[in-house]
Design an enzyme around this catalytic site. Sequence first.
Site, PDB file in Angstrom:
ATOM      1  N   ASP A 141     -18.937   2.676  12.065  1.00 48.82           N
ATOM      2  CA  ASP A 141     -17.240   2.019  11.493  1.00 48.82           C
ATOM      3  C   ASP A 141     -16.947   3.231  10.519  1.00 48.82           C
ATOM      4  OD1 ASP A 141     -14.370   1.691  10.936  1.00 48.82           O
ATOM      5  OD2 ASP A 141     -14.487  -0.079   9.903  1.00 48.82           O
ATOM      6  N   GLU A 165       0.936  -1.210   0.283  1.00 51.69           N
ATOM      7  CA  GLU A 165       0.220   0.120  -0.071  1.00 51.69           C
ATOM      8  C   GLU A 165       1.007   1.639  -0.058  1.00 51.69           C
ATOM      9  OE1 GLU A 165      -2.893   0.169   2.772  1.00 51.69           O
ATOM     10  OE2 GLU A 165      -3.853  -1.893   2.119  1.00 51.69           O
ATOM     11  N   MET A 202       1.214 -16.993  10.426  1.00 55.74           N
ATOM     12  CA  MET A 202       0.039 -18.117  10.891  1.00 55.74           C
ATOM     13  C   MET A 202       0.118 -18.334  12.048  1.00 55.74           C
ATOM     14  SD  MET A 202      -3.122 -19.588  10.573  1.00 55.74           S
ATOM     15  CE  MET A 202      -3.631 -21.062  11.844  1.00 55.74           C
TER      16      MET A 202
END
Length: 694
Positions: free
Chosen positions: A326, A91, A660
């Site tokens: 939100d 990003e 994970m």
Amino acid sequence: MNFRTTKTYLRILLIPIVFLMHLGCIDADKDIKFIDDARLVQADETPQEWLSYGRNYSETRFSPLDQINASNVDSLGLAWSLVLGTKRGLEATPIVADGIMYFTGTWSKVYAVDARKGEVLWEYDPQVPKEYGEKVCCDVVNRGVAIYEDTIYVGTLDGRLIAIDAKSGQMVWEVVTVDQSKPYSITGAPRIVKGKVIIGNGGADFGVRGYVTAYDARTGARQWRFYTVPGNPKNGFEDEAMEEAAKTWTGEWWDYGGGGTPWDAMAYDPELDLLYVGTGNGSPWNRDIRSPDGGDNLYLSSILALDPNNGRLIWHYQTTPGDSWDYTATQHIILADLSIDGKKRKVLMQAPKNGFFCVLDRTDGSLISAEPYVYTNWAKKIDKTTGRPVETEFARYPKMNSQISPPASGGHNWQPMAYSPKTGLVYIPASEEGMFYGQPTNYRFLNDSRTWNMGIGFDPKNKTHLDSMSGRNFGKLIAWDPVAQKERWNYWQKSVWNAGVLASNDLIFQGNAEGEFIAFEAATGKKLWSFPLNSGIIAAPITYAIDGKQYVSILVGWGGVRGLWSKFTDQINPGTLFTFVLGGEAKMPEFPEQPQKQLVDMDIEATVVELEHGGQLFQRYCGKCHRGGGSIPDLTYSTPQIFESFQQIVGEGALLGLGMPNFGDRLSEDDIGDVKNYILSVAQSRIENNQNSH
């Protein structure tokens, strides 16, 4: 005049000379030139560089460079590419100074690259603990760095602010900006204002109290901190602003954190000497839980004007009072001077999540106008006299389920928009979509830094308000007239999750979820050029010039919150930085074709109760990531070997190094077995449906 002042004065005088030097050859091997306050304030005087997140303090993301224009953009070709090998979202907006490009990748890693040819000069890995990925809502991303003097600054996912020597890539200092036992994170780019590094944080979806902090750029010493929501009144208030804010809250909100995290948007006006900061959503989202007797809940979902010298609040404007959806105001803030009703106004512009494009007088925060830029049904309008929304009767969903637009992801999310002073238009990466809001049954706040606390649900016993317009699902690039508050043109997109925007001369550049990098004519929206990058794009492009050549660069790495569980290309390629130039003929990097995945087909031994239990655990702990197969895989397509090692992966952290999580402290062996069997049962159901459909 002291020595320091003399140096600054001389640098201001030398700006025209520096500009001419930069049109010539820049040697990336030379020492980094001082990026001082004057050079940042005068960023528009050196358009061949990209010195901060939004290019200048006004965050316009507009470049006047015109070598690449509407008449020749069709000859734009690849100059070079750099494969980073990352597997999650990219990003970042790169910055370019003195021929060197600095940017961030996944897990807050920082790169310095020769901007002419894409050669890596150094890399800095802050070694973010991989278990920290579980404390973030929206991927292990980072939006970029800041530069000041000869130092690069980055905020890391685990809440540190790090200063790095721009020449060597070695750490100069670091400071922990958050309580790391709580679910704070940093994904936004720092900003530099008057020798201070300004940084916010995220985590309101989990349960924290937001704040923005200024640190001395040379030493890392904390200068000031402004909390965005009040804490427990019994502990006293940090300042008058918090004391006033507490009057707009009810209940014991501090037990939930409160929220208001300022995780992205900032801009600075050197003339007014005001720092503008956008704040986030409530924690939990649902005001009925965090503030049960109502209230505006300052300073959630607000634009704040702070004194950058001491952090004192000067004014505020709340885009969504008493936020329950939100609807953050952390979206991109742009400053401009516009002629409105025949009068020149210093304005601040934002397209927050709530769907209303907001134009404020940035001197005092007064509302000039606010009109819907996407379909919006939670409020009928924004009252220009009060500045407050006029809500619809179903907006608050007290005893009902409501299909509301925009959704929690907003009519516009973090992806930067751009403003062109040539066309007078703002270019918004927008989306048309809705979602269901409702009261949860038996809600309980989970004081676990790894667990979402949103406070919304869907109660089938309650009536449901439906809206067919909210059922739409597509993205669009909008050219918005901020004076007339009207759309001038739009470009339809298959996905709601697309890239940030660059305005350059008479062009607009944007990538999309389908892996296409496009140039549009800025005035009309006509598509003039496109280049297939073959993997979804969410970052914003930049442009810069070296040795008389203009370049356009963009990071490509699919991910972010929507990219975790969806995709719109055949495969998701490793993260790559692409740079284009007129007449470029470099070859595209080759990525191996990824094998077609098959639904796992294994025997299941489980009762209905065990499968239901496994489904509940999956939704609580796994569903936010493993929902549909984006940058994180759909587990129903995992290999049998994965399920044979399921206990080691889930309960012992065998894949922690890949991000994970280790659930061994929360899930028993039987719990993990139930989750495993639930996933296998879903795969079986899909196999049967596929067979029946044929």
